[in-house]
Design a protein around this motif. Sequence first.
Motif, PDB file in Angstrom:
ATOM      1  N   GLN A 249       0.812  -1.219   0.000  1.00 44.26           N
ATOM      2  CA  GLN A 249       0.000   0.000   0.000  1.00 44.26           C
ATOM      3  C   GLN A 249       0.848   1.273   0.000  1.00 44.26           C
ATOM      4  O   GLN A 249       0.487   2.278  -0.611  1.00 44.26           O
ATOM      5  CB  GLN A 249      -0.943  -0.006   1.201  1.00 44.26           C
ATOM      6  CG  GLN A 249      -2.008  -1.091   1.094  1.00 44.26           C
ATOM      7  CD  GLN A 249      -2.857  -1.212   2.336  1.00 44.26           C
ATOM      8  OE1 GLN A 249      -2.699  -0.451   3.280  1.00 44.26           O
ATOM      9  NE2 GLN A 249      -3.747  -2.184   2.361  1.00 44.26           N
ATOM     10  N   ALA A 250       1.980   1.230   0.706  1.00 45.39           N
ATOM     11  CA  ALA A 250       2.811   2.430   0.798  1.00 45.39           C
ATOM     12  C   ALA A 250       3.821   2.514  -0.340  1.00 45.39           C
ATOM     13  O   ALA A 250       4.422   3.571  -0.559  1.00 45.39           O
ATOM     14  CB  ALA A 250       3.542   2.448   2.142  1.00 45.39           C
ATOM     15  N   GLU A 251       4.020   1.439  -1.069  1.00 47.17           N
ATOM     16  CA  GLU A 251       5.075   1.395  -2.077  1.00 47.17           C
ATOM     17  C   GLU A 251       4.586   1.719  -3.485  1.00 47.17           C
ATOM     18  O   GLU A 251       5.357   2.191  -4.316  1.00 47.17           O
ATOM     19  CB  GLU A 251       5.727   0.001  -2.092  1.00 47.17           C
ATOM     20  CG  GLU A 251       6.376  -0.366  -0.765  1.00 47.17           C
ATOM     21  CD  GLU A 251       6.898  -1.792  -0.770  1.00 47.17           C
ATOM     22  OE1 GLU A 251       6.764  -2.462  -1.823  1.00 47.17           O
ATOM     23  OE2 GLU A 251       7.445  -2.231   0.254  1.00 47.17           O
ATOM     24  N   ILE A 252       3.305   1.446  -3.766  1.00 49.10           N
ATOM     25  CA  ILE A 252       2.787   1.607  -5.125  1.00 49.10           C
ATOM     26  C   ILE A 252       2.083   2.944  -5.255  1.00 49.10           C
ATOM     27  O   ILE A 252       1.214   3.281  -4.452  1.00 49.10           O
ATOM     28  CB  ILE A 252       1.807   0.460  -5.475  1.00 49.10           C
ATOM     29  CG1 ILE A 252       2.512  -0.889  -5.353  1.00 49.10           C
ATOM     30  CG2 ILE A 252       1.262   0.637  -6.889  1.00 49.10           C
ATOM     31  CD1 ILE A 252       1.601  -2.084  -5.569  1.00 49.10           C
ATOM     32  N   GLU A 253       2.464   3.716  -6.254  1.00 55.60           N
ATOM     33  CA  GLU A 253       1.874   5.036  -6.459  1.00 55.60           C
ATOM     34  C   GLU A 253       0.663   4.949  -7.373  1.00 55.60           C
ATOM     35  O   GLU A 253       0.558   4.055  -8.222  1.00 55.60           O
ATOM     36  CB  GLU A 253       2.917   5.985  -7.063  1.00 55.60           C
ATOM     37  CG  GLU A 253       4.088   6.244  -6.138  1.00 55.60           C
ATOM     38  CD  GLU A 253       5.036   7.281  -6.713  1.00 55.60           C
ATOM     39  OE1 GLU A 253       4.699   7.884  -7.757  1.00 55.60           O
ATOM     40  OE2 GLU A 253       6.109   7.496  -6.118  1.00 55.60           O
ATOM     41  N   ASP A 254      -0.245   5.926  -7.213  1.00 60.49           N
ATOM     42  CA  ASP A 254      -1.480   5.935  -7.998  1.00 60.49           C
ATOM     43  C   ASP A 254      -1.207   5.978  -9.490  1.00 60.49           C
ATOM     44  O   ASP A 254      -1.896   5.326 -10.283  1.00 60.49           O
ATOM     45  CB  ASP A 254      -2.349   7.127  -7.594  1.00 60.49           C
ATOM     46  CG  ASP A 254      -2.984   6.946  -6.222  1.00 60.49           C
ATOM     47  OD1 ASP A 254      -2.911   5.828  -5.688  1.00 60.49           O
ATOM     48  OD2 ASP A 254      -3.554   7.925  -5.704  1.00 60.49           O
ATOM     49  N   LYS A 255      -0.195   6.735  -9.907  1.00 59.62           N
ATOM     50  CA  LYS A 255       0.084   6.850 -11.342  1.00 59.62           C
ATOM     51  C   LYS A 255       0.515   5.513 -11.936  1.00 59.62           C
ATOM     52  O   LYS A 255       0.230   5.219 -13.100  1.00 59.62           O
ATOM     53  CB  LYS A 255       1.127   7.924 -11.604  1.00 59.62           C
ATOM     54  CG  LYS A 255       2.501   7.677 -11.013  1.00 59.62           C
ATOM     55  CD  LYS A 255       3.437   8.830 -11.322  1.00 59.62           C
ATOM     56  CE  LYS A 255       4.817   8.630 -10.738  1.00 59.62           C
ATOM     57  NZ  LYS A 255       5.510   7.428 -11.265  1.00 59.62           N
TER      58      LYS A 255
END
Length: 548
Positions: A127-133
């Motif tokens: 959850q903290a590693e993957i960015e929305d873009k």
Amino acid sequence: MREIVTIQVGELANFVGSHFWNFQDELLGLASDPESDPIFRNNNLNMDVLYRSGETQQGVSTYTPRLLSINFKGSLGSMSSHGTLYNQGSSSRSDSSKTWFGDVDTQRSEPRKRNLFQQTLYEEEAQAEIEDKDIVGSLEETVECWTDFSKSHYRPQTLYELNGLWMDSQDFNNYGAGKDLFSEASRGEEICDKLRFFVEECDHIQGVNFLVDDSGGFSPLAGDFLETMADDYTNVPVLLYSLRSPVAQKKTVINKLHDAVSFSRLSSFCKLFTPIGLPSLRGMKYLNLGDEKPYRSSAVYAAALHSSTLPFRMQHTSSDSTQESNAMDVNTLVQLLTNRGRQNIVAILDSAMPAPTLAAKQLEKTLLTNLQALTPEVAEDVEDNQSVESMCILGALRSEDQEATVSEVRNAVDASYDEQSRPLFCNLSVSRVPLPVPLPFPSIFGNLVGRRGEILSSPASDLMCRGSLDVHSVPVATRWRSSSAVLPFLESRMVNLEKLGIQWGAVGSDVVRTWGFGREELQEMRENLAKMVSELSPHQFLESSDSD
């Protein structure tokens, strides 16, 4: 409480449903977010119409769609058939294997890996590693199943896979392919049990939203299911959406007969039948869609479904409300579209996404000219003084940066009609809450669409497609029409049934016989179609004599 149960049958129906429930999930999240736009926090929508409260075995509260999803075995991708809230292990052997004392060879396939979007939902370390873009960029390539972009949690009673169906989806493309599916292997009983779970806990069910992928073998399964529902729930109105992928099919004899038989049977078990699915969506203004991916086209269908059904979950307020206007229930809509002047159960669905701003220089006829029919085979520019309409407009903008009031929207709609185009009756429902654009929504907006869905005077960027990181909400307008414009749709099915299936020596007579239909049953279908046609054009239609 006036609950609605939703049923999704087939691949495309579940793609549309996945987007639809993402919209609802986004509305729920925005309503509880203290930093969201106040328009979402005070939306005056009763979400209990679509959702049910419950709890897991561990006592954790749940709020899940009142939904039954039916699809191929394996169509859930990485999601378990028990959903995402209930960890129920399945036995490695069925009861029948206990009578076998020989060697057992077990073959297991590797579970399907979650894409980036699913990882952020279910894997804490991601959850903290993957960015929305990165999520938005990957969805176009990784979506194969409807669950690949679904935000919602589901109960075990929601998900039903058609076990034992040994058929490639390419062969599942006509009515005969699924004619015995419902009755075989106790499937009908299992499906009805799942539906009963949702219906029997309702205080006062107002209706059923029934979505079916009507391009192949799911149609007869849906027909058998609807026939059973008609017996079990006599007074529950069904709104049926017949969905087609916007990929042009070659119109073979089998395709034409499928269309005629499928419509005849499905329409006989619903209160309102809405066909959705143009041969191409490329002509939709301000959208860059393409037609090849159901992930993209189903988003447009789902937005229209959300908008057109929003009045069913509006809170009833005073007539001078500044937030919304004209809530209604399913039965009111049915009565409006089927009992004013003529008996017609087939409705045309029009949509404009995004709906245009109500700027003074654009006001004249802007709303109507931007509405595009999502229903196939309809006539354009038809003057029908007996037509009846029900329109819903969400989140309309007065200008690029100002929201329109309810009264402004009503005045704009009234100004859009002239004496020739004005229907016999038009119901208008207005909500100031626009359509929220969830993160997994496809990048289908053109570069003239702004952050709030406003139409810009110049391109926002060099990119041709914009998605949820650029467009956060959009105004949407939809319109149901009971109109003679649907005559081409009805007439083509009536003529094809007569020429290809009923006449002596018809090239498709053997085909419909293998589908289980005798000549008398086909004649009855043809007569019902003729009645629908004559109801819409009593002075133009002359019923041909039966050649018996």
